[in-house]
Write a protein that holds these residues in place. Structure first.
Motif, PDB file in Angstrom:
ATOM      1  N   PRO A  27       0.843  -1.199   0.000  1.00 61.45           N
ATOM      2  CA  PRO A  27       0.000   0.000   0.000  1.00 61.45           C
ATOM      3  C   PRO A  27       0.885   1.258   0.000  1.00 61.45           C
ATOM      4  N   ALA A  28       0.379   2.346  -0.519  1.00 63.25           N
ATOM      5  CA  ALA A  28       1.158   3.585  -0.648  1.00 63.25           C
ATOM      6  C   ALA A  28       1.651   4.096   0.707  1.00 63.25           C
ATOM      7  N   ASP A  29       0.881   3.910   1.751  1.00 64.35           N
ATOM      8  CA  ASP A  29       1.254   4.422   3.071  1.00 64.35           C
ATOM      9  C   ASP A  29       1.975   3.385   3.940  1.00 64.35           C
ATOM     10  N   TYR A  30       2.471   2.316   3.331  1.00 62.34           N
ATOM     11  CA  TYR A  30       3.085   1.224   4.089  1.00 62.34           C
ATOM     12  C   TYR A  30       4.219   1.703   4.986  1.00 62.34           C
ATOM     13  N   GLN A  31       5.181   2.424   4.434  1.00 60.35           N
ATOM     14  CA  GLN A  31       6.381   2.798   5.187  1.00 60.35           C
ATOM     15  C   GLN A  31       6.027   3.649   6.415  1.00 60.35           C
ATOM     16  N   ALA A  32       5.220   4.664   6.224  1.00 67.49           N
ATOM     17  CA  ALA A  32       4.858   5.548   7.346  1.00 67.49           C
ATOM     18  C   ALA A  32       4.083   4.787   8.423  1.00 67.49           C
ATOM     19  N   ALA A  68      -2.856 -10.223  -3.238  1.00 69.53           N
ATOM     20  CA  ALA A  68      -3.956 -10.682  -2.377  1.00 69.53           C
ATOM     21  C   ALA A  68      -3.461 -10.976  -0.958  1.00 69.53           C
ATOM     22  N   GLU A  69      -2.290 -11.590  -0.844  1.00 67.55           N
ATOM     23  CA  GLU A  69      -1.746 -11.890   0.483  1.00 67.55           C
ATOM     24  C   GLU A  69      -1.360 -10.609   1.223  1.00 67.55           C
ATOM     25  N   ILE A  70      -0.776  -9.659   0.511  1.00 63.78           N
ATOM     26  CA  ILE A  70      -0.410  -8.383   1.133  1.00 63.78           C
ATOM     27  C   ILE A  70      -1.664  -7.645   1.579  1.00 63.78           C
ATOM     28  N   LYS A  71      -2.692  -7.681   0.754  1.00 62.16           N
ATOM     29  CA  LYS A  71      -3.954  -7.027   1.122  1.00 62.16           C
ATOM     30  C   LYS A  71      -4.550  -7.694   2.362  1.00 62.16           C
ATOM     31  N   ASP A  72      -4.459  -9.023   2.440  1.00 60.75           N
ATOM     32  CA  ASP A  72      -4.961  -9.744   3.607  1.00 60.75           C
ATOM     33  C   ASP A  72      -4.178  -9.361   4.865  1.00 60.75           C
ATOM     34  N   LEU A  73      -2.867  -9.242   4.749  1.00 59.91           N
ATOM     35  CA  LEU A  73      -2.042  -8.857   5.892  1.00 59.91           C
ATOM     36  C   LEU A  73      -2.374  -7.451   6.379  1.00 59.91           C
ATOM     37  N   ASP A  74      -2.839  -6.603   5.471  1.00 59.09           N
ATOM     38  CA  ASP A  74      -3.144  -5.213   5.792  1.00 59.09           C
ATOM     39  C   ASP A  74      -4.602  -5.011   6.200  1.00 59.09           C
ATOM     40  N   SER A  75      -5.400  -6.070   6.182  1.00 51.15           N
ATOM     41  CA  SER A  75      -6.833  -5.925   6.452  1.00 51.15           C
ATOM     42  C   SER A  75      -7.102  -5.750   7.946  1.00 51.15           C
ATOM     43  N   THR A  76      -8.238  -5.152   8.251  1.00 52.78           N
ATOM     44  CA  THR A  76      -8.633  -4.949   9.651  1.00 52.78           C
ATOM     45  C   THR A  76      -9.694  -5.949  10.088  1.00 52.78           C
ATOM     46  N   ASP A  77     -10.159  -6.788   9.168  1.00 49.81           N
ATOM     47  CA  ASP A  77     -11.223  -7.739   9.495  1.00 49.81           C
ATOM     48  C   ASP A  77     -10.703  -9.144   9.780  1.00 49.81           C
ATOM     49  N   GLY A  78      -9.435  -9.253  10.136  1.00 49.95           N
ATOM     50  CA  GLY A  78      -8.855 -10.557  10.433  1.00 49.95           C
ATOM     51  C   GLY A  78      -7.874 -10.971   9.363  1.00 49.95           C
ATOM     52  N   VAL A  79      -6.793 -11.551   9.798  1.00 52.77           N
ATOM     53  CA  VAL A  79      -5.712 -11.958   8.908  1.00 52.77           C
ATOM     54  C   VAL A  79      -5.599 -13.474   8.955  1.00 52.77           C
ATOM     55  N   ASP A  80      -5.351 -14.069   7.796  1.00 56.36           N
ATOM     56  CA  ASP A  80      -5.134 -15.514   7.736  1.00 56.36           C
ATOM     57  C   ASP A  80      -3.897 -15.853   8.568  1.00 56.36           C
ATOM     58  N   ALA A  81      -4.054 -16.744   9.528  1.00 56.69           N
ATOM     59  CA  ALA A  81      -2.973 -17.077  10.461  1.00 56.69           C
ATOM     60  C   ALA A  81      -1.754 -17.652   9.748  1.00 56.69           C
ATOM     61  N   ASN A  82      -1.971 -18.486   8.733  1.00 53.43           N
ATOM     62  CA  ASN A  82      -0.845 -19.078   8.010  1.00 53.43           C
ATOM     63  C   ASN A  82      -0.052 -18.025   7.250  1.00 53.43           C
ATOM     64  N   THR A  83      -0.748 -17.079   6.634  1.00 52.51           N
ATOM     65  CA  THR A  83      -0.080 -16.011   5.898  1.00 52.51           C
ATOM     66  C   THR A  83       0.715 -15.147   6.864  1.00 52.51           C
ATOM     67  N   MET A  84       0.141 -14.822   8.014  1.00 51.18           N
ATOM     68  CA  MET A  84       0.823 -14.003   9.016  1.00 51.18           C
ATOM     69  C   MET A  84       2.073 -14.714   9.538  1.00 51.18           C
ATOM     70  N   LYS A  85       1.953 -16.001   9.826  1.00 51.97           N
ATOM     71  CA  LYS A  85       3.094 -16.767  10.335  1.00 51.97           C
ATOM     72  C   LYS A  85       4.211 -16.815   9.297  1.00 51.97           C
ATOM     73  N   ARG A  86       3.835 -17.059   8.040  1.00 52.21           N
ATOM     74  CA  ARG A  86       4.820 -17.106   6.956  1.00 52.21           C
ATOM     75  C   ARG A  86       5.523 -15.760   6.816  1.00 52.21           C
ATOM     76  N   ALA A  87       4.756 -14.670   6.891  1.00 53.56           N
ATOM     77  CA  ALA A  87       5.336 -13.328   6.772  1.00 53.56           C
ATOM     78  C   ALA A  87       6.302 -13.073   7.925  1.00 53.56           C
ATOM     79  N   GLN A  88       5.902 -13.399   9.137  1.00 58.84           N
ATOM     80  CA  GLN A  88       6.764 -13.180  10.293  1.00 58.84           C
ATOM     81  C   GLN A  88       8.067 -13.969  10.188  1.00 58.84           C
ATOM     82  N   GLU A  89       7.969 -15.219   9.741  1.00 53.77           N
ATOM     83  CA  GLU A  89       9.167 -16.057   9.611  1.00 53.77           C
ATOM     84  C   GLU A  89      10.109 -15.510   8.543  1.00 53.77           C
ATOM     85  N   LYS A  90       9.565 -15.140   7.395  1.00 51.35           N
ATOM     86  CA  LYS A  90      10.404 -14.646   6.301  1.00 51.35           C
ATOM     87  C   LYS A  90      11.043 -13.302   6.654  1.00 51.35           C
TER      88      LYS A  90
END
Length: 99
Positions: A27-32, A68-90
């Motif tokens: 997203p455009a405002d990611y860094q801030a 789609a995965e980045i959008k899911d990570l940025d969502s406020t209605d719940g994040v897929d746990a597997n995607t979040m875990k993968r992102a944290q590990e990487k």
């Protein structure tokens, strides 16, 4: 240029398409947003350290995750746990703080 060389170049380009198709866009405002959240979570983190970590994390997300995965990570209605875990590990593997 010979036809054979042109065909080889076209074949190599076609093979690389799936690799670039997986890359996502932040997203455009990611860094801030990332910097402010990092500093809020860890009160002792300097802005420079937060910016460095967020830049590294952004590169990992863009390289390893689809739009789609980045959008899911940025969502406020719940994040897929597997995607979040993968992102944290990487991100943890690629963006270790330097001692």
């Amino acid at each position: 240029m010979r036809l054979q060389s042109l065909l080889a170049l076209a074949a190599a380009s076609a093979l690389l398409l799936p690799l670039s198709a997986n890359a996502g866009t932040l997203p455009a405002d990611y860094q801030a947003t990332c910097v402010s959240q990092a500093q809020a979570q860890q009160k002792t983190m300097t802005k420079a350290v937060a910016e460095q970590h967020c830049s590294c994390a952004g590169r990992v997300l863009e390289k390893e995750f689809s739009d789609a995965e980045i959008k899911d990570l940025d969502s406020t209605d719940g994040v897929d746990a597997n995607t979040m875990k993968r992102a944290q590990e990487k991100i943890a593997a690629a963006c270790k703080p330097k001692n």
